[in-house]
Design an enzyme around this catalytic site. Structure first.
Site, short mmCIF file in Angstrom:
data_model
loop_
_atom_site.label_atom_id
_atom_site.label_comp_id
_atom_site.label_asym_id
_atom_site.label_seq_id
_atom_site.Cartn_x
_atom_site.Cartn_y
_atom_site.Cartn_z
N ILE A 246 0.82 -1.22 0.00
CA ILE A 246 0.00 0.00 0.00
C ILE A 246 0.85 1.26 0.00
O ILE A 246 0.43 2.30 -0.51
CB ILE A 246 -0.97 0.00 1.22
CG1 ILE A 246 -2.05 1.07 1.09
CG2 ILE A 246 -0.22 0.17 2.55
CD1 ILE A 246 -3.11 0.78 0.09
N ASP B 156 2.00 1.86 -6.90
CA ASP B 156 0.74 1.28 -7.37
C ASP B 156 -0.28 1.17 -6.24
O ASP B 156 -1.49 1.34 -6.46
CB ASP B 156 0.98 -0.11 -7.97
CG ASP B 156 1.75 -0.06 -9.27
OD1 ASP B 156 2.20 1.03 -9.66
OD2 ASP B 156 1.89 -1.12 -9.92
N ASP C 55 3.63 -8.59 6.73
CA ASP C 55 4.87 -8.72 5.97
C ASP C 55 4.79 -10.00 5.13
O ASP C 55 4.40 -11.05 5.65
CB ASP C 55 6.06 -8.78 6.94
CG ASP C 55 7.37 -8.47 6.25
OD1 ASP C 55 7.69 -9.15 5.25
OD2 ASP C 55 8.08 -7.55 6.71
N LEU C 56 5.19 -9.89 3.88
CA LEU C 56 5.15 -11.08 3.00
C LEU C 56 6.13 -12.15 3.46
O LEU C 56 6.05 -13.29 3.02
CB LEU C 56 5.48 -10.69 1.56
CG LEU C 56 4.39 -10.03 0.71
CD1 LEU C 56 4.76 -10.11 -0.76
CD2 LEU C 56 3.03 -10.64 0.93
N LEU D 247 0.59 -6.48 -4.33
CA LEU D 247 1.50 -5.53 -4.99
C LEU D 247 2.85 -5.45 -4.30
O LEU D 247 3.78 -4.84 -4.82
CB LEU D 247 0.86 -4.13 -5.01
CG LEU D 247 -0.56 -4.03 -5.57
CD1 LEU D 247 -0.99 -2.57 -5.66
CD2 LEU D 247 -0.67 -4.70 -6.92
N GLN E 111 10.08 -6.76 -3.41
CA GLN E 111 11.36 -6.04 -3.55
C GLN E 111 11.40 -5.79 -5.06
O GLN E 111 11.67 -6.70 -5.84
CB GLN E 111 12.51 -6.91 -3.06
CG GLN E 111 13.84 -6.17 -2.95
CD GLN E 111 14.30 -5.49 -4.24
OE1 GLN E 111 14.05 -4.30 -4.47
NE2 GLN E 111 14.96 -6.23 -5.10
N SER F 37 5.29 -9.19 -14.00
CA SER F 37 6.08 -8.12 -14.62
C SER F 37 6.61 -8.49 -16.00
O SER F 37 6.98 -9.64 -16.26
CB SER F 37 7.26 -7.80 -13.70
OG SER F 37 8.22 -7.03 -14.38
N GLU G 174 9.44 -7.83 -16.82
CA GLU G 174 10.83 -8.27 -16.59
C GLU G 174 10.94 -9.79 -16.76
O GLU G 174 12.04 -10.31 -16.94
CB GLU G 174 11.30 -7.87 -15.20
CG GLU G 174 11.80 -6.44 -15.08
CD GLU G 174 13.08 -6.17 -15.86
OE1 GLU G 174 14.07 -6.86 -15.62
OE2 GLU G 174 13.07 -5.28 -16.72
N TYR H 51 15.36 -10.55 -9.73
CA TYR H 51 14.00 -10.03 -9.64
C TYR H 51 13.11 -10.70 -10.69
O TYR H 51 12.01 -11.18 -10.38
CB TYR H 51 14.01 -8.51 -9.86
CG TYR H 51 12.63 -7.91 -10.05
CD1 TYR H 51 11.80 -7.65 -8.97
CD2 TYR H 51 12.15 -7.61 -11.34
CE1 TYR H 51 10.53 -7.11 -9.15
CE2 TYR H 51 10.89 -7.07 -11.52
CZ TYR H 51 10.09 -6.82 -10.42
OH TYR H 51 8.82 -6.30 -10.61
N LYS I 179 9.83 -13.11 -10.11
CA LYS I 179 8.50 -12.80 -10.66
C LYS I 179 7.97 -13.97 -11.50
O LYS I 179 6.77 -14.22 -11.54
CB LYS I 179 8.55 -11.52 -11.50
CG LYS I 179 8.55 -10.25 -10.67
CD LYS I 179 7.21 -9.99 -9.98
CE LYS I 179 7.22 -8.75 -9.13
NZ LYS I 179 5.99 -8.54 -8.35
N HIS J 58 5.31 1.06 -15.62
CA HIS J 58 4.35 2.15 -15.47
C HIS J 58 4.85 3.11 -14.40
O HIS J 58 5.37 2.71 -13.37
CB HIS J 58 2.94 1.65 -15.19
CG HIS J 58 2.86 0.57 -14.17
ND1 HIS J 58 3.14 -0.76 -14.47
CD2 HIS J 58 2.56 0.61 -12.87
CE1 HIS J 58 3.01 -1.48 -13.38
NE2 HIS J 58 2.65 -0.68 -12.39
#
Ligand code: NAP
Ligand code: G4F
Length: 319
Positions: free
Chosen positions: A9, A13, A56-57, A78, A81, A123, A125, A147, A151, A177
């Site tokens: 949050i 995004d 926390d994830l 959302l 890292q 993503s 990526e 990363y 993902k 974005h």
């Protein structure tokens, strides 16, 4: 009243999505991790209307407790890292949060209420060293950073929970974005902030890495709308979201500097410090599935985005 729980949050995004969900009549529960100082700048204007809770994830228990306590109907994951260079210096942490974190939240959904609709922030990526041009939902992945690898895991675990447990789990493969709320370390915001500082005489140069990298850049406010649309469909699916056009970092510089009457060549210094161990040279989306099925359309063009970011940084720094 529908309830949406949004991880990340405090991020770019997260703030735009919370705004959109409030407008649509949702109760918004925003998950923020504990820090020694609060970092609510992006959601300051929303704090009276949303509930910010700690989670926390990396902590399975916190996710289970939040879903039990707030009973969301939709969960938007959302949190991550999200900075590619940090994923080389902290690869294990990136894997734990950005990859395994997705499993933790999906497990919480499976145990607490498998009817919750789930959005995963995947993503472009993941396409990395691209296997075809442009990239769509069927393009094979070839990630080029820890990363990107994380993902890819997040994407496939989302698809697996959809297929194995029947969870409404959607994966949005979003291309870059940006916005005035973008983190200052990402190249677009680094440029808009640099342009504003040079224009106001605060600094004399802007040091950047690879100016030839090409990205498909859109406006974050438009992209969070696509996230919401994905969770309103009859069935969960994967969707590519992007503008369908690509621009180089150099082009971003040209437009940003010329918007304030300057030539980027007089101020931009290429510094190898910002080069990456492996580069993603070219990203360009084929968003035709999202346009046809979600009826999603962006409202801000690339040129408008660059100018919006420069104007915003100029106004901020003048204050
Ligand atoms: P961002 O501004 O970097 O925000 C990331 C958010 O994740 C922050 O709120 C951060 O909290 C939070 N977070 C980090 N580690 C966490 C943890 N262990 N537990 C809970 N929260 C944690 O990223 P964004 O640009 O808004 O992007 C949102 C998501 O979309 C990310 O997953 C990103 O990877 C993905 N994505 C972004 C783009 C893009 O171009 N923006 C494109 C494709 C996909 P703190 O504020 O405490 O750091
Ligand atoms: O702005 P960037 O750091 O974004 P990148 O690596 O494309 O990742 C962003 O978009 C992804 C979607 O594709 C997200 F998943 C991810 O979370 C993040 O939001 O770098 C863009 C390009 C790169 O090619 C980089 O090498 O800009 C090039 N660049 C050139 N000079 C620079 C710089 N990047 C940064 N951050 N700083 C520079 O000085």
């Amino acid at each position: 009243m529908p309830t949406a729980l949004v991880t990340g949050i405090t991020g770019q995004d997260g703030s735009y999505l919370a705004q959109l969900l409030l407008k649509k009549g949702y109760r918004v529960i925003g998950v923020a991790r504990r820090s020694s100082t609060v970092n609510y700048e992006r959601i300051q204007h929303l704090l009276d209307d949303i509930t910010v809770v700690q989670g926390d994830l990396q902590d399975q228990g916190s996710l289970l407790t939040l879903l039990e306590e707030y009973e969301p109907t939709e969960v938007y994951n959302l949190a991550a890292q999200s900075f590619v260079p940090t994923s080389w210096s902290q690869p294990a942490l990136t894997g734990d949060v950005t990859a395994l974190g997705v499993t933790r939240i999906l497990e919480a959904i499976r145990f607490v209420n498998p009817k919750i609709r789930f959005y995963q922030a995947s993503s472009s990526e993941m396409f990395g060293k691209v296997m075809e041009v442009p990239q769509n939902e069927e393009t094979p992945f070839y990630p080029r950073s820890p990363y990107g690898v994380a993902k890819v895991y997040g994407h496939w675990i989302t698809v697996n929970y959809r297929e194995s447990f029947g969870i409404f789990a959607a994966s949005g493969i979003l291309f870059n974005h940006e916005s005035p709320r973008r983190g200052l370390e990402f190249v677009t915001r680094k440029i808009s902030d640099g342009v504003a500082k040079i224009k106001l005489g605060v600094t004399k140069e802007l040091r950047l890495g690879n100016l030839d990298a090409q990205r498909d850049w859109g406006f974050a406010g438009d992209y969070v709308h696509a996230m919401w649309l994905m969770l309103q469909q009859a069935t969960p699916d994967n969707y590519v979201i992007g503008m369908g056009e690509t621009h180089s970092v150099r082009e971003f510089c040209e437009i940003a500097f010329s918007h304030v009457g300057l030539d980027y060549k007089d101020f931009v210094v290429v510094d190898e410090k910002y080069y990456r161990p492996a580069e993603v040279d070219l990203l360009i989306s084929d968003p035709s599935k999202a346009r046809a099925q979600l009826k999603w359309e962006p409202s801000v063009t690339f040129n408008e985005l660059v100018k919006m970011m420069v104007d915003s940084d100029l106004a901020r720094l003048k204050k």
